[in-house]
Design a protein around this motif. Structure first.
Motif, PDB file in Angstrom:
ATOM      1  N   ARG A  76       4.047  -0.221  11.003  1.00 14.33           N
ATOM      2  CA  ARG A  76       2.636   0.158  11.013  1.00 14.33           C
ATOM      3  C   ARG A  76       2.254   0.937  12.269  1.00 14.33           C
ATOM      4  NH1 ARG A  76      -0.150  -5.483   8.814  1.00 14.33           N
ATOM      5  NH2 ARG A  76      -0.013  -4.992   6.583  1.00 14.33           N
ATOM      6  N   ALA A 130       0.745   4.660  12.126  1.00  8.88           N
ATOM      7  CA  ALA A 130      -0.606   4.889  12.639  1.00  8.88           C
ATOM      8  C   ALA A 130      -0.608   6.002  13.675  1.00  8.88           C
ATOM      9  CB  ALA A 130      -1.150   3.595  13.244  1.00  8.88           C
ATOM     10  N   ARG A 134      -4.283   1.265  14.128  1.00 11.51           N
ATOM     11  CA  ARG A 134      -3.276   0.469  13.429  1.00 11.51           C
ATOM     12  C   ARG A 134      -3.888  -0.307  12.265  1.00 11.51           C
ATOM     13  NH1 ARG A 134      -1.182  -4.518  12.999  1.00 11.51           N
ATOM     14  NH2 ARG A 134       1.109  -4.765  12.904  1.00 11.51           N
ATOM     15  N   ALA A 185      -4.412   2.036   9.408  1.00 12.21           N
ATOM     16  CA  ALA A 185      -3.119   2.387   8.822  1.00 12.21           C
ATOM     17  C   ALA A 185      -2.579   1.246   7.975  1.00 12.21           C
ATOM     18  CB  ALA A 185      -2.121   2.743   9.926  1.00 12.21           C
ATOM     19  N   ALA A 186      -2.702   0.016   8.471  1.00 10.75           N
ATOM     20  CA  ALA A 186      -2.227  -1.147   7.721  1.00 10.75           C
ATOM     21  C   ALA A 186      -2.945  -1.263   6.382  1.00 10.75           C
ATOM     22  CB  ALA A 186      -2.420  -2.414   8.545  1.00 10.75           C
ATOM     23  N   LEU A 206      -1.621   1.590   4.095  1.00  9.33           N
ATOM     24  CA  LEU A 206      -0.220   1.357   3.722  1.00  9.33           C
ATOM     25  C   LEU A 206      -0.123   0.266   2.664  1.00  9.33           C
ATOM     26  CD1 LEU A 206       1.380   1.568   7.272  1.00  9.33           C
ATOM     27  CD2 LEU A 206       1.819   3.153   5.382  1.00  9.33           C
ATOM     28  N   ASP A 207      -0.925  -0.773   2.802  1.00 13.12           N
ATOM     29  CA  ASP A 207      -0.911  -1.838   1.797  1.00 13.12           C
ATOM     30  C   ASP A 207      -1.486  -1.352   0.471  1.00 13.12           C
ATOM     31  OD1 ASP A 207       0.306  -3.629   3.484  1.00 13.12           O
ATOM     32  OD2 ASP A 207      -1.569  -4.564   4.147  1.00 13.12           O
ATOM     33  N   CYS A 223       7.311  -2.513   0.471  1.00 13.69           N
ATOM     34  CA  CYS A 223       7.054  -3.182   1.745  1.00 13.69           C
ATOM     35  C   CYS A 223       8.066  -4.294   1.966  1.00 13.69           C
ATOM     36  CB  CYS A 223       5.632  -3.750   1.740  1.00 13.69           C
ATOM     37  SG  CYS A 223       5.198  -4.645   3.242  1.00 13.69           S
ATOM     38  N   LYS A 276       5.796  -5.811   9.316  1.00 13.93           N
ATOM     39  CA  LYS A 276       5.851  -5.145   8.021  1.00 13.93           C
ATOM     40  C   LYS A 276       6.406  -3.731   8.195  1.00 13.93           C
ATOM     41  CE  LYS A 276       2.543  -7.236   4.844  1.00 13.93           C
ATOM     42  NZ  LYS A 276       1.386  -6.972   3.959  1.00 13.93           N
ATOM     43  N   TYR A 317       7.693  -0.108   5.768  1.00  8.72           N
ATOM     44  CA  TYR A 317       7.428   0.543   4.499  1.00  8.72           C
ATOM     45  C   TYR A 317       8.448   1.650   4.239  1.00  8.72           C
ATOM     46  CZ  TYR A 317       2.935  -1.772   5.206  1.00  8.72           C
ATOM     47  OH  TYR A 317       1.962  -2.697   5.431  1.00  8.72           O
TER      48      TYR A 317
END
Length: 238
Positions: free
Chosen positions: A31, A35, A42, A45-46, A49-50, A60, A78, A80
């Motif tokens: 992450r 980011a 961050r 971004a998290a 991304l999720d 993931c 985490k 990705y």
């Protein structure tokens, strides 16, 4: 989730930047790294991304990014990567994949490999147009990227060539110069008919890049990548 809904997730510009960055790396991305690359916080971004993971566009996992293990190594983070599944939308509905698989099956059974490769080479030459062969690996990267192969420069010394390649989403190490490709545009059909389709792909790229210039395409299959690589012609000299 339907393909159209998954693709619609990329409408958000931040989400698209994050997706494109993760895809371009060809490895797990954390992450913090994502980011920073996208220029966002961050936490934001998290979130995105999720959302991309929920849409089936990313996969993931978790691992310790410090490279250490045991007490004091920190909690797993985490990470990705691009999802392995394909997403496509056609309006109205079309099924070109079935047609391609049927044609490939018929060509394979009839032993039409040579004819298919000849046609693919002519098509590549037609796509190249009246110009001469590809002028070098940096030009090859641009040509291949435009056709969806997701090329990257592997094994190049830290020179201006590397900088040109990195501008097209490439990476580099310190071995012989070679362009590898993370994506095969014919992946679904190539999985069912690998000798036929991979041979066709090589012939197409030979026509597209030329066989009498400073670069040359050849077979060098690797799991998860296109079966063809492009290298300096001098690497093949006896």
């Amino acid at each position: 989730m339907k393909d159209i809904d998954s693709i619609a997730v990329l409408q958000d510009p931040v989400r698209r930047r994050l997706y494109e960055y993760v895809v371009a790396q060809g490895r797990e991305v954390g992450r913090n790294e994502a980011a920073e690359a996208a220029g966002v916080a961050r936490t934001l971004a998290a979130h995105h991304l999720d959302k991309l993971t929920e849409a089936g566009l990313l996969e993931c996992g978790s691992r310790r990014l410090t490279g250490r293990s045991g007490p004091g190594a920190g909690r797993p983070a985490k990470v990705y990567t691009r999802a392995r599944g394909e997403r496509s939308v056609s309006l109205p509905a079309r099924d070109y994949r079935t047609a391609a698989e049927l044609l490939a099956e018929a060509a394979e059974q009839a032993g039409l490999d040579a004819g298919l490769c000849a046609a693919a080479r002519r098509r590549g030459e037609g796509l190249r147009g009246p110009g001469g062969p590809c002028g070098g690996l940096e030009e090859a990267i641009e040509v291949l990227a435009a056709r969806g192969y997701e090329p990257y420069l592997a094994g190049a010394e830290a020179t201006g060539d590397v900088q040109a390649a990195e501008g097209a989403g490439a990476t580099a190490t310190t071995a012989a110069r070679v362009v590898r490709m993370r994506n095969c545009p014919f992946h679904a059909v190539a999985e069912r008919f690998p000798p036929l389709v991979c041979g066709m792909n090589l012939a197409l790229l030979e026509g597209l890049l030329g066989t009498d210039g400073p670069v040359r395409a050849r077979m060098d299959a690797r799991p998860g990548e296109c079966c063809v690589v492009v290298e300096d012609s001098k690497n093949n000299d006896d």
